[in-house]
Design an enzyme around this catalytic site. Sequence first.
Site, PDB file in Angstrom:
ATOM      1  N   TRP A 203       0.869  -1.186   0.000  1.00  0.00           N
ATOM      2  CA  TRP A 203       0.000   0.000   0.000  1.00  0.00           C
ATOM      3  C   TRP A 203       0.907   1.238   0.000  1.00  0.00           C
ATOM      4  O   TRP A 203       1.833   1.333   0.810  1.00  0.00           O
ATOM      5  CB  TRP A 203      -0.883  -0.037   1.252  1.00  0.00           C
ATOM      6  CG  TRP A 203      -1.813   1.132   1.396  1.00  0.00           C
ATOM      7  CD1 TRP A 203      -2.649   1.635   0.426  1.00  0.00           C
ATOM      8  CD2 TRP A 203      -2.019   1.922   2.569  1.00  0.00           C
ATOM      9  NE1 TRP A 203      -3.355   2.687   0.951  1.00  0.00           N
ATOM     10  CE2 TRP A 203      -2.997   2.889   2.254  1.00  0.00           C
ATOM     11  CE3 TRP A 203      -1.486   1.906   3.857  1.00  0.00           C
ATOM     12  CZ2 TRP A 203      -3.446   3.822   3.183  1.00  0.00           C
ATOM     13  CZ3 TRP A 203      -1.928   2.831   4.775  1.00  0.00           C
ATOM     14  CH2 TRP A 203      -2.901   3.780   4.439  1.00  0.00           C
ATOM     15  N   ASP A 284      -0.939  -5.389   9.313  1.00  0.00           N
ATOM     16  CA  ASP A 284      -1.911  -4.400   8.865  1.00  0.00           C
ATOM     17  C   ASP A 284      -3.148  -5.183   8.454  1.00  0.00           C
ATOM     18  O   ASP A 284      -3.130  -5.932   7.474  1.00  0.00           O
ATOM     19  CB  ASP A 284      -1.339  -3.617   7.673  1.00  0.00           C
ATOM     20  CG  ASP A 284      -2.306  -2.544   7.180  1.00  0.00           C
ATOM     21  OD1 ASP A 284      -3.475  -2.535   7.629  1.00  0.00           O
ATOM     22  OD2 ASP A 284      -1.899  -1.724   6.337  1.00  0.00           O
ATOM     23  N   LYS A 320     -13.313  -0.722   5.597  1.00  0.00           N
ATOM     24  CA  LYS A 320     -13.852  -1.552   4.515  1.00  0.00           C
ATOM     25  C   LYS A 320     -14.897  -2.538   5.025  1.00  0.00           C
ATOM     26  O   LYS A 320     -15.971  -2.647   4.464  1.00  0.00           O
ATOM     27  CB  LYS A 320     -12.745  -2.347   3.829  1.00  0.00           C
ATOM     28  CG  LYS A 320     -11.406  -1.688   3.789  1.00  0.00           C
ATOM     29  CD  LYS A 320     -11.268  -0.713   2.665  1.00  0.00           C
ATOM     30  CE  LYS A 320      -9.956   0.027   2.821  1.00  0.00           C
ATOM     31  NZ  LYS A 320      -9.518   0.696   1.644  1.00  0.00           N
TER      32      LYS A 320
HETATM   33  N1  KET Z   1      -3.820  -0.576   5.097  1.00  0.00           N
HETATM   34  C1  KET Z   1      -4.057  -1.008   3.855  1.00  0.00           C
HETATM   35  C2  KET Z   1      -3.376  -2.235   3.379  1.00  0.00           C
HETATM   36  C3  KET Z   1      -4.946  -0.297   3.047  1.00  0.00           C
HETATM   37  O1  KET Z   1      -5.175  -0.762   1.835  1.00  0.00           O
HETATM   38  C4  KET Z   1      -5.578   0.859   3.525  1.00  0.00           C
HETATM   39  C5  KET Z   1      -6.456   1.642   2.663  1.00  0.00           C
HETATM   40  C6  KET Z   1      -5.301   1.251   4.844  1.00  0.00           C
HETATM   41  C7  KET Z   1      -4.417   0.515   5.602  1.00  0.00           C
HETATM   42  C8  KET Z   1      -5.905   2.455   5.475  1.00  0.00           C
HETATM   43  O2  KET Z   1      -7.243   2.422   5.595  1.00  0.00           O
HETATM   44  P1  KET Z   1      -8.010   3.410   6.595  1.00  0.00           P
HETATM   45  O3  KET Z   1      -9.023   4.077   5.753  1.00  0.00           O
HETATM   46  O4  KET Z   1      -7.008   4.354   7.195  1.00  0.00           O
HETATM   47  O5  KET Z   1      -8.583   2.503   7.621  1.00  0.00           O
HETATM   48  N2  KET Z   1      -6.434   1.542   1.414  1.00  0.00           N
HETATM   49  C9  KET Z   1      -7.303   2.183   0.420  1.00  0.00           C
HETATM   50  C10 KET Z   1      -7.639   3.614   0.688  1.00  0.00           C
HETATM   51  C11 KET Z   1      -6.456   4.515   0.869  1.00  0.00           C
HETATM   52  O6  KET Z   1      -5.490   4.450   0.133  1.00  0.00           O
HETATM   53  O7  KET Z   1      -6.528   5.330   1.827  1.00  0.00           O
HETATM   54  C12 KET Z   1      -6.715   1.977  -0.965  1.00  0.00           C
HETATM   55  O8  KET Z   1      -5.628   1.386  -1.097  1.00  0.00           O
HETATM   56  O9  KET Z   1      -7.369   2.374  -1.952  1.00  0.00           O
END
Ligand code: KET
Length: 474
Positions: A203, A284, A320
């Site tokens: 990510w 994560d 998610k």
């Molecule tokens: N870890 C991973 C692996 C991840 O894909 C995301 C979000 C997050 C943490 C953070 O999520 P949060 O919303 O802080 O709980 N990924 C998607 C959104 C982004 O980039 O913020 C994405 O990859 O599209």
Amino acid sequence: MNKACSGQISARVVSERKEMNCGIHGVSFSSSATPSERRLSALARHLISPSESCSCSASGVSASITSSDVGSVFSHVARAPEDPILGVTVAYNKDSSPVKLNLGVGAYRTEEGKPLVLNVVRKAEQQLVNNRSRVKEYLPIVGLAEFNKLSAKLIFGVDSPCIRDNRVTTVQCLSGTGSLRVGGEFLTRHYHQRIIYIPVPTWGNHPKVFTLAGLSVKSYRYYDPITRGLDFKGLLEDLDSAPSGAIVLLHACAHNPTGVDPSIQQWEQIRQMIRSKGLLPFFDSAYQGFASGNLDKDAQSVRMFVADGGECIVAQSFAKNMGLYGERVGALSIVCKTADVAGKVESQLKLVIRPMYSNPPIHGASIVAAILRDRTLYDEWTIELKAMADRIISMRHQLFNALRDRDTPGDWSHIIKQIGMFTFTGLNVRQVSFMTREYHIYMTADGRISMAGLSSSTVSHLADAIHAAVTHVA
Ligand code: KET
């Protein structure tokens, strides 16, 4: 010479740029640097993108000053590029085409292409609204106690030994990102080894979060573009040569962006390697329930590391799996050897959080707690979660079939083999920009598409675009 170029940070950046080689591999600090030096250094590095050859010209400073800027104390501020993931949505929003499609950010959409608020979330919110005794007081620094307990049970399992022995501390944080950041800062302050290994690819925010938390980011091999599967040998080799005690970032399930997860047997070997080398696993967990549709199955990797009695860290997100993206609900758990250590760790986590954002927001965590505490709501949630996971899996099959029907050159079986929200298509950056230009399809430059943004009515448009891209663009 403008202010930025003569300023202290810029001077530092220039001198540091000579020492560093940019990119994930090059993000390193001398181990003797103090946390604040490392943070300043990291910040400076973060402000300058790797492609720049000089902090002055590359920041676009002189070029960006307009007559209306003159006199502003901020006139030297260079325009930063959009975020590689969230910036895709910004570009999408500017497109007026009726056929435009946003497959960039990992956010679930319905068959109608609309964001989804889970029914169970609406019910929980209704309960909260109806409860007149609820107030809007500050939460404690570590957040809502019940939320923390229930989140730990969700990821570790109801009868997990770490919960039974009271040797895990769980603190509510600002979704997954905030949990990673707080965990990273805690490690910078209190862990003897400041190197964290992250997979390639990963990510896009991981290297930034950990670097700014003060850790030194290195990488381990994860994905093999030839097989479009796990580079298991490379992964083990890289972990084997990591310095003792190094932190290892692991995606608990539904690896982002590749959709490639180790098998249970491979996880077991990874666990043995990590434990034998005395490495510290940092999970994560942003997609629990999204990989298989089953919450327990998707937590298996984490639970293997808890079952062996060793220590580990987990950042959990409810963005998610409960569709609570904008509510920013997450939790950081640190599993320790004893309850006494866990208590002390928690006391230090408070010192990380208090000056950062004081305490977390109450609403989202209350929704999660209401769902996790109530058997009926919990069961309803698992059904809705499974439906989301199933729709994504169905989109994989539909896209795969559509490409097969078009005789699109190449082997596209990885679309149905990968799991989670994303397909790592293998399309290159030129093919991606062709698809955006000609077909108004928005995705990240690395060729990742969010399957959750696709629907039966848009799959043929995507298949046409992929077909054209691979046949016309090298
Ligand atoms: N870890 C991973 C692996 C991840 O894909 C995301 C979000 C997050 C943490 C953070 O999520 P949060 O919303 O802080 O709980 N990924 C998607 C959104 C982004 O980039 O913020 C994405 O990859 O599209």
